[in-house]
Write an enzyme that holds these catalytic residues in place. Structure first.
Site, PDB file in Angstrom:
ATOM      1  CG  ASP A  11       8.320   1.627  -7.679  1.00  0.00           C
ATOM      2  OD1 ASP A  11       6.986   1.159  -7.383  1.00  0.00           O
ATOM      3  OD2 ASP A  11       8.377   1.893  -8.973  1.00  0.00           O
ATOM      4  CB  SER A  12       6.777  -2.490  -9.358  1.00  0.00           C
ATOM      5  OG  SER A  12       6.427  -1.151 -10.240  1.00  0.00           O
ATOM      6  CE1 TYR A  43       6.657  -6.032  -8.296  1.00  0.00           C
ATOM      7  CE2 TYR A  43       6.223  -4.404  -6.377  1.00  0.00           C
ATOM      8  CZ  TYR A  43       7.061  -5.260  -6.970  1.00  0.00           C
ATOM      9  OH  TYR A  43       8.377  -5.563  -6.423  1.00  0.00           O
ATOM     10  N   GLY A  44       0.885  -3.791 -11.114  1.00  0.00           N
ATOM     11  CA  GLY A  44      -0.418  -3.504 -11.116  1.00  0.00           C
ATOM     12  C   GLY A  44      -1.301  -4.523 -11.704  1.00  0.00           C
ATOM     13  CB  CYS A  74       5.330   0.399  -4.727  1.00  0.00           C
ATOM     14  SG  CYS A  74       4.453  -0.384  -5.993  1.00  0.00           S
ATOM     15  CG  ASN A  75       0.598   4.707  -4.403  1.00  0.00           C
ATOM     16  OD1 ASN A  75       1.388   5.131  -5.022  1.00  0.00           O
ATOM     17  ND2 ASN A  75      -0.286   5.420  -3.646  1.00  0.00           N
ATOM     18  CB  THR A  76       0.838  -1.648  -6.869  1.00  0.00           C
ATOM     19  OG1 THR A  76       0.344  -0.674  -7.761  1.00  0.00           O
ATOM     20  CG2 THR A  76      -0.171  -2.954  -7.179  1.00  0.00           C
ATOM     21  CD  GLU A 153       9.797   0.558 -14.775  1.00  0.00           C
ATOM     22  OE1 GLU A 153      10.827  -0.161 -14.766  1.00  0.00           O
ATOM     23  OE2 GLU A 153       9.673   1.219 -13.779  1.00  0.00           O
ATOM     24  CB  CYS A 185       0.618   4.679 -10.097  1.00  0.00           C
ATOM     25  SG  CYS A 185       1.954   3.796 -10.668  1.00  0.00           S
ATOM     26  CB  THR A 186       5.474   5.890  -6.851  1.00  0.00           C
ATOM     27  OG1 THR A 186       5.833   4.582  -7.075  1.00  0.00           O
ATOM     28  CG2 THR A 186       4.847   5.918  -5.748  1.00  0.00           C
ATOM     29  CG  HIS A 187       5.939   3.926 -12.420  1.00  0.00           C
ATOM     30  ND1 HIS A 187       5.922   2.988 -11.327  1.00  0.00           N
ATOM     31  CD2 HIS A 187       7.108   3.321 -13.269  1.00  0.00           C
ATOM     32  CE1 HIS A 187       6.705   1.903 -11.480  1.00  0.00           C
ATOM     33  NE2 HIS A 187       7.310   2.154 -12.623  1.00  0.00           N
TER      34      HIS A 187
HETATM   35  N1  DGL Z   1       4.950   2.499  -8.707  1.00  0.00           N
HETATM   36  C1  DGL Z   1       3.956   1.575  -8.531  1.00  0.00           C
HETATM   37  C2  DGL Z   1       2.622   2.048  -7.951  1.00  0.00           C
HETATM   38  O1  DGL Z   1       2.699   2.919  -7.047  1.00  0.00           O
HETATM   39  C3  DGL Z   1       3.776   0.791 -10.005  1.00  0.00           C
HETATM   40  C4  DGL Z   1       3.147  -0.397  -9.789  1.00  0.00           C
HETATM   41  C5  DGL Z   1       3.102  -1.396 -11.002  1.00  0.00           C
HETATM   42  O2  DGL Z   1       4.266  -1.762 -11.041  1.00  0.00           O
HETATM   43  O3  DGL Z   1       2.051  -1.498 -11.869  1.00  0.00           O
HETATM   44  O4  DGL Z   1       1.516   1.720  -7.885  1.00  0.00           O
END
Ligand code: DGL
Length: 272
Positions: A11-12, A43-44, A74-76, A153, A185-187
């Site tokens: 993930d990011s 990443y978003g 990570c969805n992004t 984060e 988003c997994t966060h």
């Molecule tokens: N956990 C990432 C997701 O699922 C976060 C993306 C990011 O870093 O902006 O989209």
């Protein structure tokens, strides 16, 4: 045959731990290698080619560590790079999909809100997911949430800044009658308690971590890659500052962890 290879998950940053914990629950015997790309988060708000390059560098690293499958937690990164990863790497690639389908099925008001990053909401994959609900009675509202990933984060799961951001992002969805919220988003599952508190008890909050973990099990079973029964271990790597990240990761994981710095990406790849 004994399968000793680990599952590679990335993930990011710390968001993918919300998926990793479901994988651990579903597959207690597997070794798990997790990369938190915190040195490059979020990443978003980054261009697609940047996210693609990071996904390829991390996938190379995980395959060098002998990963038998890749989980894009990570969805992004899923929207930006899942197809590319599937083309290039000779292992099963399991990726995210926001839980819009179950949300539409469960919603009583017929209004579903999706919280995700800008990049996820702008992706072709998300457009296709929305299109699959066109013509149904359901109304799917998308809400980008810039700044939230940074709060998670930083380990701020319930402070004033996080509350203020979430209040602003939930308001337009709740005003329009959303009774089901999809965490795209997994966060965001790390903020699930706060989201439920702010949205109220009548609103259901869904994420796709458990569904993805079941999919990992299915893919490993189909390909004969499930580990033999024994205690699975976890290994964590990060492109961020391990000293700063350690307390956040260990708290979210709920245990002491083994965290090492991610080596810089190599020039060239066996897979490209
Ligand atoms: N956990 C990432 C997701 O699922 C976060 C993306 C990011 O870093 O902006 O989209």
């Amino acid at each position: 045959m004994m399968i000793l290879k680990p599952i590679g998950v990335f993930d990011s940053g710390v968001g993918g731990l919300s998926v990793l914990r479901e994988i651990r629950r579903e597959l207690p015997h597997e070794d798990l290698v997790y990369v938190a790309d915190s040195g490059h988060a979020p990443y978003g708000d980054k261009p697609l080619d940047y996210i693609e390059r990071r996904a390829l560098a991390i996938a190379d690293f995980l395959l060098e560590r002998d990963a038998k499958a890749l989980v894009v937690a990570c969805n992004t990164a899923t929207g930006a790079a899942a197809r590319l990863l599937r083309e290039r790497y000779p292992v099963p690639v399991i990726a995210m999909e926001p839980a819009v389908k179950p949300a539409v099925a469960r919603s009583r008001s017929g209004v579903v809100g999706v919280l995700a990053t800008r990049q996820t909401l702008a992706s072709d994959k998300f457009a296709a997911l929305l299109a699959s609900h066109e013509g149904t009675q359901a109304q799917v509202l998308a809400q980008a949430c810039p700044g939230l990933v940074e709060r998670v984060e930083a380990g701020d799961l319930e402070g004033e800044e996080t509350r203020a951001l979430l209040t602003a992002y939930l308001e337009p969805l709740l005003t329009r009658g959303a009774d089901t919220l999809v965490l795209g988003c997994t966060h965001y599952p790390h903020l699930a308690s706060l989201i439920s508190e702010l949205a109220g008890p009548a609103v259901e909050v869904l994420d796709s971590g458990a569904a993805v973990a079941r999919q990992v099990r299915r893919r490993l079973a189909e390909t004969g890659l499930l580990a033999s029964p024994r205690g699975g271990r976890e290994f964590f790597w990060t492109s961020g500052d391990p000293g700063r990240l350690y307390p956040v990761l260990a708290r979210l994981w709920g245990d002491d962890i083994d965290l090492a710095p991610l080596p810089p990406a190599r020039e060239g790849s066996r897979y490209r």
